[in-house]
Write a protein that holds these residues in place. Structure first.
Motif, mmCIF file in Angstrom:
data_model
loop_
_atom_site.group_PDB
_atom_site.id
_atom_site.type_symbol
_atom_site.label_atom_id
_atom_site.label_comp_id
_atom_site.label_asym_id
_atom_site.label_seq_id
_atom_site.Cartn_x
_atom_site.Cartn_y
_atom_site.Cartn_z
ATOM 1 N N TRP A 177 0.841 -1.194 0.000
ATOM 2 C CA TRP A 177 0.000 0.000 0.000
ATOM 3 C C TRP A 177 0.876 1.244 0.000
ATOM 4 O O TRP A 177 1.948 1.272 0.575
ATOM 5 C CB TRP A 177 -0.901 0.029 1.236
ATOM 6 N N GLY A 178 0.394 2.298 -0.635
ATOM 7 C CA GLY A 178 1.097 3.575 -0.663
ATOM 8 C C GLY A 178 0.101 4.699 -0.778
ATOM 9 O O GLY A 178 -1.106 4.499 -0.637
ATOM 10 N N GLY A 179 0.618 5.874 -1.048
ATOM 11 C CA GLY A 179 -0.245 7.040 -1.204
ATOM 12 C C GLY A 179 0.237 8.194 -0.374
ATOM 13 O O GLY A 179 1.396 8.266 0.024
ATOM 14 N N ASP A 180 -0.686 9.098 -0.087
ATOM 15 C CA ASP A 180 -0.374 10.268 0.729
ATOM 16 C C ASP A 180 -1.624 10.629 1.529
ATOM 17 O O ASP A 180 -2.512 9.801 1.686
ATOM 18 C CB ASP A 180 0.106 11.429 -0.145
ATOM 19 N N ASP A 181 -1.710 11.857 2.016
ATOM 20 C CA ASP A 181 -2.862 12.263 2.817
ATOM 21 C C ASP A 181 -4.164 12.250 2.025
ATOM 22 O O ASP A 181 -5.237 12.122 2.597
ATOM 23 C CB ASP A 181 -2.649 13.665 3.400
ATOM 24 N N ASP A 182 -4.083 12.384 0.710
ATOM 25 C CA ASP A 182 -5.274 12.500 -0.118
ATOM 26 C C ASP A 182 -5.772 11.188 -0.703
ATOM 27 O O ASP A 182 -6.938 11.072 -1.057
ATOM 28 C CB ASP A 182 -5.021 13.473 -1.274
ATOM 29 N N VAL A 183 -4.883 10.207 -0.841
ATOM 30 C CA VAL A 183 -5.268 8.991 -1.550
ATOM 31 C C VAL A 183 -4.487 7.778 -1.030
ATOM 32 O O VAL A 183 -3.331 7.903 -0.648
ATOM 33 C CB VAL A 183 -5.053 9.174 -3.073
ATOM 34 N N SER A 184 -5.155 6.625 -1.032
ATOM 35 C CA SER A 184 -4.513 5.336 -0.764
ATOM 36 C C SER A 184 -4.452 4.581 -2.082
ATOM 37 O O SER A 184 -5.456 4.495 -2.798
ATOM 38 C CB SER A 184 -5.315 4.519 0.246
ATOM 39 N N ILE A 185 -3.279 4.035 -2.391
ATOM 40 C CA ILE A 185 -3.071 3.362 -3.672
ATOM 41 C C ILE A 185 -2.478 1.981 -3.426
ATOM 42 O O ILE A 185 -1.541 1.838 -2.649
ATOM 43 C CB ILE A 185 -2.121 4.179 -4.574
ATOM 44 N N ARG A 186 -3.029 0.988 -4.134
ATOM 45 C CA ARG A 186 -2.497 -0.375 -4.034
ATOM 46 C C ARG A 186 -2.235 -0.908 -5.442
ATOM 47 O O ARG A 186 -3.165 -1.159 -6.202
ATOM 48 C CB ARG A 186 -3.475 -1.296 -3.309
ATOM 49 N N PRO A 187 -0.946 -1.049 -5.825
ATOM 50 C CA PRO A 187 -0.626 -1.629 -7.139
ATOM 51 C C PRO A 187 -1.157 -3.055 -7.250
ATOM 52 O O PRO A 187 -1.112 -3.826 -6.283
ATOM 53 C CB PRO A 187 0.899 -1.611 -7.181
ATOM 54 N N LEU A 188 -1.658 -3.394 -8.443
ATOM 55 C CA LEU A 188 -2.221 -4.722 -8.689
ATOM 56 C C LEU A 188 -1.378 -5.536 -9.672
ATOM 57 O O LEU A 188 -1.392 -6.755 -9.631
ATOM 58 C CB LEU A 188 -3.638 -4.594 -9.234
ATOM 59 N N MET A 189 -0.686 -4.835 -10.583
ATOM 60 C CA MET A 189 0.168 -5.530 -11.550
ATOM 61 C C MET A 189 1.161 -4.557 -12.150
ATOM 62 O O MET A 189 0.971 -3.344 -12.101
ATOM 63 C CB MET A 189 -0.655 -6.193 -12.641
ATOM 64 N N VAL A 190 2.238 -5.114 -12.722
ATOM 65 C CA VAL A 190 3.296 -4.335 -13.364
ATOM 66 C C VAL A 190 3.525 -4.897 -14.760
ATOM 67 O O VAL A 190 3.498 -6.118 -14.957
ATOM 68 C CB VAL A 190 4.600 -4.404 -12.528
ATOM 69 N N PHE A 191 3.744 -4.003 -15.721
ATOM 70 C CA PHE A 191 4.005 -4.406 -17.102
ATOM 71 C C PHE A 191 4.936 -3.389 -17.745
ATOM 72 O O PHE A 191 5.154 -2.306 -17.198
ATOM 73 C CB PHE A 191 2.701 -4.503 -17.902
ATOM 74 N N ASP A 192 5.498 -3.738 -18.887
ATOM 75 C CA ASP A 192 6.417 -2.859 -19.602
ATOM 76 C C ASP A 192 5.735 -2.195 -20.795
ATOM 77 O O ASP A 192 4.913 -2.808 -21.468
ATOM 78 C CB ASP A 192 7.622 -3.646 -20.125
ATOM 79 N N LEU A 193 6.109 -0.947 -21.049
ATOM 80 C CA LEU A 193 5.740 -0.248 -22.269
ATOM 81 C C LEU A 193 7.025 0.236 -22.904
ATOM 82 O O LEU A 193 7.911 0.702 -22.182
ATOM 83 C CB LEU A 193 4.817 0.932 -21.975
ATOM 84 N N PRO A 194 7.232 0.113 -24.183
ATOM 85 C CA PRO A 194 6.246 -0.380 -25.129
ATOM 86 C C PRO A 194 6.009 -1.877 -24.946
ATOM 87 O O PRO A 194 6.887 -2.612 -24.504
ATOM 88 C CB PRO A 194 6.873 -0.088 -26.495
#
Length: 180
Positions: free
Chosen positions: A109-126
């Motif tokens: 879990w991450g984020g700041d005072d305004d939002v909580s964020i939880r990464p679900l997956m990672v991928f490469d671009l292009p």
């Protein structure tokens, strides 16, 4: 004189190359490097809910798809529970990769005072072997019931996941298989 000119050209080329590396951009130009490439409302509490997100990006690096909710409470509590998304990466009608995200666990879990964020997956671009623009299609296959109090206030956020400190993706354990 020719030696000086050659040395200046080599140094200039090296400087341009170094300036354009992900490490340099992430470390010294982090405000632009870590700009969100997608932030769209998406109700992760409704089974069958679907969304298509065109992936427009500036840097060739790894990106994470995360679920976001307002406030820092979920990040502070490190909430866990059921919740999975089916994903498909599509380019010119061709499915490049598909699967289901991992369940949400306490760490990450991450984020700041305004939002909580939880990464679900990672991928490469292009995206490897993409014949054209890439679209990420998401569908809720298992509702995120532990986020019930945020109904109508959840979003999908896509950001670069690269960290210059380790010169790799931060959430490498969430990487998807991008090979056909």
């Amino acid at each position: 004189m020719k030696k000086v000119l050659v040395i200046l050209m080599v140094l200039s080329a090296g400087g341009v190359y170094f300036y354009n590396t992900n490490w340099f951009q992430a470390f010294f130009r982090n405000e632009t490097f870590y700009e969100t490439i997608a932030d769209v409302p998406f109700d992760v509490l409704k089974k069958g809910e679907r969304i298509s997100i065109p992936l427009k990006y500036k840097y060739d690096t790894c990106y994470d798809v995360a679920v976001a909710v307002p406030g820092r409470e979920l990040s502070d509590s490190r909430a866990t529970g059921e919740g999975r998304l089916k994903y498909q990466f599509v380019s010119d009608g061709e499915i490049l990769a598909s699967g289901v995200t991992q369940p949400v666990v306490r760490r990450g879990w991450g984020g700041d005072d305004d939002v909580s964020i939880r990464p679900l997956m990672v991928f490469d671009l292009p995206f490897p072997e993409a014949p054209g623009d890439v679209i990420l299609q998401l569908e809720v296959v298992e509702p995120f019931g532990f986020m019930q109090e945020y109904e109508g206030h959840t979003a999908i956020v896509i950001n670069p996941d690269y960290t210059p400190k380790f010169d790799k993706c931060y959430h490498e354990d969430l990487r998807i298989d991008q090979v056909k």
